[in-house]
Design a protein around this motif. Sequence first.
Motif, short mmCIF file in Angstrom:
data_model
loop_
_atom_site.label_atom_id
_atom_site.label_comp_id
_atom_site.label_asym_id
_atom_site.label_seq_id
_atom_site.Cartn_x
_atom_site.Cartn_y
_atom_site.Cartn_z
N ALA A 148 0.83 -1.20 0.00
CA ALA A 148 0.00 0.00 0.00
C ALA A 148 0.87 1.25 0.00
O ALA A 148 1.92 1.29 0.63
CB ALA A 148 -0.93 0.00 1.21
N GLN A 153 -5.09 3.21 2.56
CA GLN A 153 -5.61 2.15 1.69
C GLN A 153 -6.15 0.97 2.49
O GLN A 153 -7.32 0.61 2.34
CB GLN A 153 -4.54 1.74 0.68
N LEU A 183 -4.40 9.46 1.56
CA LEU A 183 -3.89 8.97 0.28
C LEU A 183 -3.13 10.05 -0.47
O LEU A 183 -2.02 9.82 -0.98
CB LEU A 183 -5.06 8.46 -0.56
N VAL A 199 -3.75 3.43 -6.44
CA VAL A 199 -3.89 4.75 -5.80
C VAL A 199 -4.92 5.59 -6.55
O VAL A 199 -5.82 6.19 -5.95
CB VAL A 199 -2.53 5.48 -5.76
N GLU A 202 -8.46 4.16 -6.07
CA GLU A 202 -9.06 4.51 -4.79
C GLU A 202 -9.41 6.00 -4.75
O GLU A 202 -10.47 6.38 -4.24
CB GLU A 202 -8.13 4.16 -3.64
#
Length: 364
Positions: A148, A153, A183, A199, A202
């Motif tokens: 991650a 995440q 993030l 990334v 998300e």
Amino acid sequence: MAYASNTTIKDLAQRLRAAQSVVVLTHAKPDGDALGSTLALVRSLNHDWPKELTPRAQAWYVPPMPPWAKDIIGATPARVLGASLGGPDGPPTHVDPDMVVVCDTGSWTQLEHVREWIESRSGVVACVDHHVQGDAEVASLRFIDTAASAAAQPVGELCRAILGLASLDQLPADVAEALYVGLASDTGWFKHSNVTPAVFEEAASLLRAGARHTALFRSIEQRQKASRLRLLARALSTLELHENGRIALMTLTLADIAATGAEPGDSGGFVDHAGMIEGVEVVALLTEAWEPTPHGTSPKPATKISFRSKAGERFIDVNLVARTLGGGGHVHAAGARPSLSIEQTRLAVLAALAPHVAALSASA
């Protein structure tokens, strides 16, 4: 014990849903990922909790806090542990939650002010992290996702599971917004080498759920104090290049911080500036500090080190370098806090980096 996962997101979600009280912790001097992941978890746990009852979950933080923290925390139940001359006060000993969750770290060196409190409740402590190094003894339950890019995440998946949702797109807007802060912060607003397709996937889900990219960027990144820029100028004025320009080194003293009117936490991100220099492969920012000591005793010197290395086919693993100095972190971003003066630390850092630079040069 190895610092590795021994549980699943599904299991942690079930345990947390069954808990009547939860305290969520993170490392001292929380950054965007630490704040975002902890706030998202607290908000998820309190989402369907009866409003007439005391909130089920609360977050605790060890200062200094970033200047934008209050705006991000808002009305979320949170406690900033009070400061005393010897350092941050410990947590209230009378609070005895059903579960404790530590996000974005699993290292005792980053939890020293709450260590005794955690150890006395070791059987109910869980950790959700993305760092490759930590102390397994911090938590009896661990979910460590080193792939991650941010703790946000795996925490995002935990929030989704707690709320029983099929996807991140369905998260409450305030949960999505906190996760987006984590993030975006840990990827340098999507420009660092840890940016992956996951990334962006998300981030897209969180935006669809209600995260406000422009408002968050303005609140966090476009509200710098003049004192912070003056402190940056001081850091840049100390720039040294070593090993044929492969190493960039900067230093900040307590006198620099005081003279500019800045706060100890205002140097975040400074280390990235020297990485803009062509030929530099690794950067270290050394910031003078003092170890907390009992009242009436002389303070002990310490220095905070922030490492960054450039990505590429060949690179310097700064996590390995930081570990030789008692710290750790990621391949391209790591840190340490040795109990040394700033000059002693400078020499130690150069000595620790030298073989890695030599190996990089030999492989070129």
